[in-house]
Design an enzyme around this catalytic site. Structure first.
Site, PDB file in Angstrom:
ATOM      1  N   ASP A 130      46.827  39.002  31.072  1.00 30.53           N
ATOM      2  CA  ASP A 130      46.201  39.715  32.177  1.00 30.53           C
ATOM      3  C   ASP A 130      45.221  40.734  31.598  1.00 30.53           C
ATOM      4  O   ASP A 130      45.613  41.635  30.860  1.00 30.53           O
ATOM      5  CB  ASP A 130      47.284  40.421  33.002  1.00 30.53           C
ATOM      6  N   GLU A 179      43.118  36.600  34.788  1.00 38.74           N
ATOM      7  CA  GLU A 179      44.477  36.322  34.327  1.00 38.74           C
ATOM      8  C   GLU A 179      44.769  34.828  34.369  1.00 38.74           C
ATOM      9  O   GLU A 179      44.180  34.082  35.143  1.00 38.74           O
ATOM     10  CB  GLU A 179      45.506  37.092  35.153  1.00 38.74           C
TER      11      GLU A 179
END
Length: 387
Positions: free
Chosen positions: A10, A106
């Site tokens: 992420d 992500e």
């Protein structure tokens, strides 16, 4: 450690971090990417300097400016973010072809078959994090676990720049103290409902029976039961087809004029049609989305007799829905095309008008691809001289 095959990466404050990287004057300053505060703008991303003041994504920019003195508001540059995202995804795919992007910033990676080439998952995660830092001058948080649910929680555990490994034998210890709102997919209403019955942590959630959870939360109750035990059988899916394509716009002021709404629909229909044609897909339904000044949201859908990606058909369908259902003033308007397919349907007798429109549309697309979106405009969208 062999059970650890899933990595979740992420990017940290992605949009804002790209802006700070590309503009040295923004580094170390509170930055919010999004719309102007005087035009009902919304925060798309906030730097960590801004987050310390309580600025969050999806917050009204006017609220963010009040919370954070000296906040620098930067308009979104989605083309640039997509370019950087492509570079990030390219790094992921150099370690495994099984990459499932969740958004621009992500993705899940299944590295089950990559260990012989690149070493254990921890080594792969470390190398990915290093390359993002050195090659792209950006920060990412990495989570490693035995499934998607655990990997996602792990990447969020020590942001920004976090690196968290949760072995299979440590899953219960990791989950037990976490607050229920940390659970991926648990929205605010679900978390509040759990807290209302005295469930504050995932450990407490684990004590509830599957029957009670299903009775209270419907089909999501079973997922809550499994997640509380660290169980998640979902595979990493590298090729997820879009279920819909849509565009919408929030007006700076409420709009009463139906003609202005129709012209806005024409612009949105062109953007949606262009997106469909670029992906070589067609839609089987058109949905009109309207949000009124009292924030009431209304959606109306019309099924199409034939699949299409033509701007004219999309606009005409949305226009009919507008005429039938719209009651100004309007705060937001949007078009969504669904029932998508990439299959080429062959008909024996093609409509001559449709064939002609497809040829004209293809020619216009080529012009726009070469000279930009503004090279051709529909006559009804051109402002009268003096306006």
């Amino acid at each position: 450690m062999s059970a650890m095959t899933i990595i979740h990466v992420d990017m940290d404050a992605f949009f804002a971090s790209v802006e700070q990287r590309d503009n040295p004057q923004l580094r170390g300053r509170p930055v919010a990417v999004g719309g102007r505060p005087d035009r009902r703008g919304v925060v798309a991303a906030a730097s960590y300097e801004a987050r310390r003041f309580g600025v969050r994504s999806a917050m009204a920019m006017a609220t963010a400016v009040k919370l954070c003195p000296g906040l620098v508001v930067v308009p979104a540059n989605h083309k640039r973010y997509k370019e950087v995202s492509d570079a990030v995804m390219e790094i992921f795919r150099s370690y495994t072809p099984v990459v499932e992007p969740l958004s621009l910033d992500e993705a899940f990676l299944d590295v089950t078959g990559s260990e012989k080439l690149f070493g254990p998952p921890e080594a792969i995660g470390t190398e990915i994090q290093r390359r993002i830092k050195e090659d792209l001058q950006l920060s990412a948080s990495v989570g490693i676990g035995p499934n998607k649910f655990i990997a996602k929680l792990a990447s969020d555990y020590q942001k920004p720049g976090g690196f968290t490994v949760v072995p299979s034998e440590k899953v219960m210890d990791f989950l037990t103290p976490l607050p229920v709102e940390k659970m991926w997919g648990t929205g605010g209403k679900t978390a509040e409902k759990l807290k209302h019955i005295g469930v504050m942590t995932i450990g407490q959630l684990r004590e509830l029976s599957p029957g009670f959870l299903e009775e209270t939360f419907g089909k999501y109750g079973r997922a809550l039961y499994d997640f509380a035990r660290g169980e998640d059988a979902r595979p990493v899916e590298p090729y997820r087809e879009a279920k819909s394509v849509g565009k919408e716009i929030t007006f700076p002021e409420d709009v009463w004029d139906l003609e202005e709404l129709r012209q806005t629909l024409r612009v949105l229909a062109e953007k949606v049609g262009r997106s469909l044609r670029r992906q070589n897909i067609k839609c089987g339904s058109v949905t009109l989305k309207i949000k009124y000044s009292d924030r009431q949201l209304v959606t109306r859908t019309e099924r199409l007799p034939e699949l299409t990606n033509l701007t004219g058909t999309i606009y005409e369908t949305a226009g009919r829905l507008l005429n039938k259902h719209c009651k100004p003033p309007v705060r937001l308007i949007g078009i969504t095309c669904a029932r998508l397919t990439g299959e080429r349907l062959i008909t024996l007798f093609q409509d001559e008008k449709q064939v002609k429109e497809e040829k004209i549309t293809a020619a216009l697309d080529k012009l726009k691809d070469r000279y930009g979106e503004e090279v051709v405009k529909v006559a009804s969208l051109l402002k009268k001289r003096g306006e």
